[in-house]
Design an enzyme around this catalytic site. Structure first.
Site, short mmCIF file in Angstrom:
data_model
loop_
_atom_site.label_atom_id
_atom_site.label_comp_id
_atom_site.label_asym_id
_atom_site.label_seq_id
_atom_site.Cartn_x
_atom_site.Cartn_y
_atom_site.Cartn_z
N GLY A 169 0.82 -1.22 0.00
CA GLY A 169 0.00 0.00 0.00
C GLY A 169 0.85 1.26 0.00
O GLY A 169 0.51 2.25 0.65
N ALA A 170 1.96 1.23 -0.76
CA ALA A 170 2.92 2.34 -0.70
C ALA A 170 2.79 3.31 -1.87
O ALA A 170 3.66 4.14 -2.09
CB ALA A 170 4.34 1.78 -0.63
N ASN A 211 -2.96 -7.25 -5.01
CA ASN A 211 -3.93 -7.11 -3.92
C ASN A 211 -3.47 -7.98 -2.74
O ASN A 211 -3.46 -9.21 -2.87
CB ASN A 211 -5.31 -7.55 -4.44
N VAL A 212 -3.12 -7.37 -1.63
CA VAL A 212 -2.60 -8.15 -0.50
C VAL A 212 -3.61 -9.18 0.01
O VAL A 212 -3.23 -10.17 0.64
CB VAL A 212 -2.14 -7.27 0.69
N ASN A 261 1.78 -2.32 5.28
CA ASN A 261 1.21 -0.98 5.47
C ASN A 261 -0.21 -0.85 4.92
O ASN A 261 -0.99 -0.07 5.44
CB ASN A 261 2.13 0.06 4.82
N SER A 309 -2.94 0.71 14.20
CA SER A 309 -3.59 1.98 14.51
C SER A 309 -4.02 1.98 15.96
O SER A 309 -4.22 0.91 16.56
CB SER A 309 -4.82 2.10 13.60
N TYR A 358 -12.82 -2.07 11.31
CA TYR A 358 -11.44 -1.69 10.97
C TYR A 358 -10.55 -1.93 12.20
O TYR A 358 -9.48 -2.54 12.09
CB TYR A 358 -11.44 -0.21 10.57
N ALA A 361 -11.06 -3.98 14.64
CA ALA A 361 -10.93 -5.43 14.87
C ALA A 361 -9.85 -6.01 13.97
O ALA A 361 -9.02 -6.83 14.39
CB ALA A 361 -12.27 -6.12 14.60
N LYS A 389 -7.31 -4.34 12.69
CA LYS A 389 -6.03 -3.81 13.15
C LYS A 389 -5.55 -4.55 14.40
O LYS A 389 -4.36 -4.81 14.57
CB LYS A 389 -6.15 -2.31 13.45
N1 LIG Z 1 -4.38 7.84 7.81
C1 LIG Z 1 -4.47 7.73 9.13
O1 LIG Z 1 -4.88 8.66 9.84
C2 LIG Z 1 -4.06 6.44 9.79
C3 LIG Z 1 -4.16 6.34 11.19
C4 LIG Z 1 -3.77 5.17 11.80
C5 LIG Z 1 -3.29 4.12 11.03
N2 LIG Z 1 -3.23 4.24 9.68
C6 LIG Z 1 -2.74 3.09 8.91
O2 LIG Z 1 -1.63 3.49 8.11
C7 LIG Z 1 -1.60 2.71 6.92
C8 LIG Z 1 -1.51 3.63 5.71
O3 LIG Z 1 -2.62 4.49 5.72
P1 LIG Z 1 -2.75 5.71 4.69
O4 LIG Z 1 -3.52 6.76 5.40
O5 LIG Z 1 -1.44 6.05 4.09
O6 LIG Z 1 -3.69 5.04 3.59
P2 LIG Z 1 -4.04 5.49 2.11
O7 LIG Z 1 -5.42 5.02 1.85
O8 LIG Z 1 -3.72 6.94 1.88
O9 LIG Z 1 -3.00 4.68 1.22
C9 LIG Z 1 -2.90 3.30 1.32
C10 LIG Z 1 -2.70 2.66 -0.05
O10 LIG Z 1 -2.99 1.29 0.16
C11 LIG Z 1 -3.55 0.78 -1.02
N3 LIG Z 1 -4.32 -0.42 -0.73
C12 LIG Z 1 -5.57 -0.50 -0.18
N4 LIG Z 1 -5.97 -1.78 -0.15
C13 LIG Z 1 -4.96 -2.52 -0.68
C14 LIG Z 1 -4.80 -3.90 -0.95
N5 LIG Z 1 -5.78 -4.76 -0.67
N6 LIG Z 1 -3.63 -4.33 -1.50
C15 LIG Z 1 -2.65 -3.46 -1.81
N7 LIG Z 1 -2.76 -2.12 -1.59
C16 LIG Z 1 -3.90 -1.66 -1.04
C17 LIG Z 1 -4.42 1.89 -1.56
O11 LIG Z 1 -4.62 1.76 -2.95
C18 LIG Z 1 -3.61 3.15 -1.17
O12 LIG Z 1 -2.83 3.62 -2.26
C19 LIG Z 1 -2.84 1.83 6.95
O13 LIG Z 1 -2.51 0.55 7.45
C20 LIG Z 1 -3.75 2.56 7.91
O14 LIG Z 1 -4.68 1.66 8.50
C21 LIG Z 1 -3.59 5.37 9.04
#
Ligand SMILES: NC(=O)c1ccc[n+]([C@@H]2O[C@H](COP(=O)([O-])OP(=O)(O)OC[C@H]3O[C@@H](n4cnc5c(N)ncnc54)[C@H](O)[C@@H]3O)[C@@H](O)[C@H]2O)c1
Length: 247
Positions: free
Chosen positions: A13-14, A60-61, A83, A138, A152, A154, A156
């Site tokens: 998800g990078a 897709n993970v 991630n 999270s 979500y 659950a 995490k």
């Molecule tokens: N944004 C926040 O405030 C926040 C807070 C706590 C934790 N997190 C965690 O941090 C991590 C990153 O969050 P973010 O805000 O950068 O997310 P984001 O949605 O901006 O980016 C994540 C990327 O993951 C990709 N993705 C989604 N499902 C996927 C899958 N099945 N396989 C491969 N790629 C996939 C998406 O296409 C997206 O480009 C996540 O694990 C999220 O739960 C985020």
């Protein structure tokens, strides 16, 4: 110190957000990275931005066959950062109001996605007696929150539990497994609605350090956890949240 030269990392998800920030810091520390994303164009454009030490690896993970095939084509992975965690369908809604058909993606990406990626790299890491697995979780996985993120959370929380077991099962093989439980992050490079901007500006004020987290904040922690120097930290969940007691 914290030199990752010669190591290969896969960050799921990078294509944007936190994962992109993690990839950038791992590269700065000397690693070469595979940039995974569900959206191939996102993975490609992120890898372009990151330069020659980044290669896109879209899959897709949540799909085991896709994960296995893509990781086999990539070759040796020394550092896995799980991630990906926010399904495209994510919305803030209380459990009672969330239709049954909408449950699966939260568990698919946050639990099954982690299991799938770990399964694809763990044998190689154990054989080579060196590996680093980091899962991005999270505060929603460690606390009860009244903001409509129960399933979500659950997913995490399940990721956190799995990492603890993984850590002790593989500790003698030089593989560490740790989790970073993030607080509220800034939406870097992602278009936001006016309403979202107002809500996050308000929430930033509740963070003791006075700002939201960034991908770089998370990236620095990943560089440490991925390093040789972090060999004695495993099975831990570290809160990275600007000092918030609850996220
Ligand atoms: N944004 C926040 O405030 C926040 C807070 C706590 C934790 N997190 C965690 O941090 C991590 C990153 O969050 P973010 O805000 O950068 O997310 P984001 O949605 O901006 O980016 C994540 C990327 O993951 C990709 N993705 C989604 N499902 C996927 C899958 N099945 N396989 C491969 N790629 C996939 C998406 O296409 C997206 O480009 C996540 O694990 C999220 O739960 C985020």
């Amino acid at each position: 110190m914290f030199d990752l030269t010669g190591k290969t990392a896969l960050i799921t998800g990078a294509g944007q957000g936190v994962g992109l920030g993690i990839a950038r810091k791992l590269i700065e520390a000397g690693a070469t990275v595979f940039v995974n994303d569900l959206v191939p164009e996102r993975a490609a454009s992120a890898a372009d931005q990151l330069g020659p030490n980044a290669t896109p690896l879209p899959f897709n993970v949540a799909d085991f066959d896709e994960v296995e095939a893509a990781i086999a084509s990539a070759g040796q992975i020394d550092i896995l950062v799980n991630n990906a965690g926010i399904p495209p369908s994510m919305r803030a809604i209380k459990f009672r109001d969330l239709p049954r058909e909408e449950w699966a993606p939260y568990i698919d990406v946050n639990l099954n996605g982690v299991l799938n990626c770990v399964k694809a790299v763990i044998d190689g890491m154990c054989d080579r007696k060196w590996g680093r697995i980091i899962t991005i979780s999270s505060g929603a996985g460690t606390e009860g929150l009244n903001i409509g993120v129960s399933i979500y959370g659950a997913g995490k929380g399940a990721g956190i539990s799995f990492m603890r077991h993984l850590a002790v099962e593989n500790a003698r093989d030089g593989v560490t497994a740790n989790t970073l439980a993030l607080g509220l992050m800034a939406r870097e490079g992602v278009e936001e609605t006016e309403e979202h901007r107002t809500v996050t500006a308000h929430m930033a004020k509740t963070v003791p350090v006075g700002r939201l987290g960034t991908g770089a904040d998370v990236g620095f922690a990943c560089v440490y956890l991925a390093s040789e120097e972090a060999a004695w930290i495993t099975g831990q969940t570290i809160s990275l949240n600007g000092g918030s007691v609850t996220n």
